[in-house]
Design an enzyme around this catalytic site. Structure first.
Site, PDB file in Angstrom:
ATOM      1  N   THR A  48       0.602  -1.364   0.438  1.00  0.00           N
ATOM      2  CA  THR A  48       0.057   0.349   0.265  1.00  0.00           C
ATOM      3  C   THR A  48       0.937   1.390  -0.014  1.00  0.00           C
ATOM      4  O   THR A  48       1.693   1.070   0.001  1.00  0.00           O
ATOM      5  CB  THR A  48      -0.765  -0.474   0.939  1.00  0.00           C
ATOM      6  OG1 THR A  48      -0.229  -0.164   2.639  1.00  0.00           O
ATOM      7  CG2 THR A  48      -2.035  -1.236   1.395  1.00  0.00           C
ATOM      8  N   THR A  50       1.389   4.451   1.884  1.00  0.00           N
ATOM      9  CA  THR A  50       2.268   5.049   2.528  1.00  0.00           C
ATOM     10  C   THR A  50       2.978   3.325   3.419  1.00  0.00           C
ATOM     11  O   THR A  50       4.378   4.375   3.765  1.00  0.00           O
ATOM     12  CB  THR A  50       1.203   5.479   3.951  1.00  0.00           C
ATOM     13  OG1 THR A  50       0.140   6.948   2.934  1.00  0.00           O
ATOM     14  CG2 THR A  50       1.510   6.590   4.877  1.00  0.00           C
ATOM     15  N   CYS A  51       2.848   2.454   3.473  1.00  0.00           N
ATOM     16  CA  CYS A  51       3.704   1.603   3.878  1.00  0.00           C
ATOM     17  C   CYS A  51       4.683   1.156   3.435  1.00  0.00           C
ATOM     18  O   CYS A  51       5.731   1.128   4.086  1.00  0.00           O
ATOM     19  CB  CYS A  51       2.786   0.431   4.152  1.00  0.00           C
ATOM     20  SG  CYS A  51       1.334   0.101   4.851  1.00  0.00           S
ATOM     21  N   SER A  52       4.674   1.432   1.734  1.00  0.00           N
ATOM     22  CA  SER A  52       5.871   0.569   0.829  1.00  0.00           C
ATOM     23  C   SER A  52       6.338   1.784   0.737  1.00  0.00           C
ATOM     24  O   SER A  52       7.487   1.520   0.235  1.00  0.00           O
ATOM     25  CB  SER A  52       5.102   0.187  -0.311  1.00  0.00           C
ATOM     26  OG  SER A  52       3.896  -0.633  -0.052  1.00  0.00           O
ATOM     27  N   VAL A  56       7.993   1.716   5.906  1.00  0.00           N
ATOM     28  CA  VAL A  56       8.932   0.878   5.888  1.00  0.00           C
ATOM     29  C   VAL A  56      10.063   1.156   5.387  1.00  0.00           C
ATOM     30  O   VAL A  56      10.869   0.191   5.182  1.00  0.00           O
ATOM     31  CB  VAL A  56       7.974  -0.696   4.332  1.00  0.00           C
ATOM     32  CG1 VAL A  56       9.327  -1.230   4.705  1.00  0.00           C
ATOM     33  CG2 VAL A  56       7.592  -0.984   6.043  1.00  0.00           C
TER      34      VAL A  56
END
Length: 162
Positions: A48, A50-52, A56
């Site tokens: 996703t 923001t996560c990617s 992270v």
């Protein structure tokens, strides 16, 4: 359950991963965190935006700095299956230290009180975005985001807390 908080002992639970032979293996949270300092980072979903692109990568880029400050493990968990988490981890070829583990049913994040219901957007039950600093199973820092934000759980925020 109320949200995990500073001073709490992290509950044990089972997370999983797919090994090089694509076998699913289980690991207990306590076996990963006992007698160590660990960062446990939860994200709403693999791959996703923001996560990617934001969350992270910071932990991957700062992994050596975390290690130099006594952090033994950096663990990213998401409510995705172990194969997706393996593929997501492999999408960061520069990653040498961050482990990508699956909480495929969301049972562990529910135990932490950090589940996020995004059924209204077609995603079901996921994890809230968070970063916990654990010291021998005790929560020393609990940075939990609200409303899908990314303001308190970054690698930089965790480094400041060390």
């Amino acid at each position: 359950m109320p949200c995990i908080a500073v001073g709490d002992t992290i509950p044990d639970g089972t997370l999983s991963y797919a090994d090089e032979a694509h076998q699913i293996l289980n690991v207990s949270v306590h076996s990963l965190a006992a007698a160590k300092q660990v960062i446990l980072c939860g994200v709403p979903g693999a791959f996703t935006p923001t996560c990617s692109l934001k969350h992270v990568p910071g932990f991957i880029e700062k992994a050596e700095e975390f290690k130099s400050k006594g952090i033994s493990e950096i663990i990213v968990i998401s409510v995705n299956d172990p194969y997706v988490m393996r593929a997501w981890g492999k999408s960061y070829p520069e990653n040498k230290h961050v482990k990508f583990l699956s909480d495929s049913s969301g049972a562990y994040v529910k135990t932490l009180g950090l589940e996020l219901d995004v059924s209204d957007r077609g995603f079901g039950i996921r994890s809230q975005r968070f970063a916990l600093l654990l010291d021998d199973l005790k929560v020393k820092v609990a940075n939990v985001e609200s409303d899908g934000q990314f303001k308190v759980s970054s690698a930089e925020d965790m480094l400041k807390a060390l």
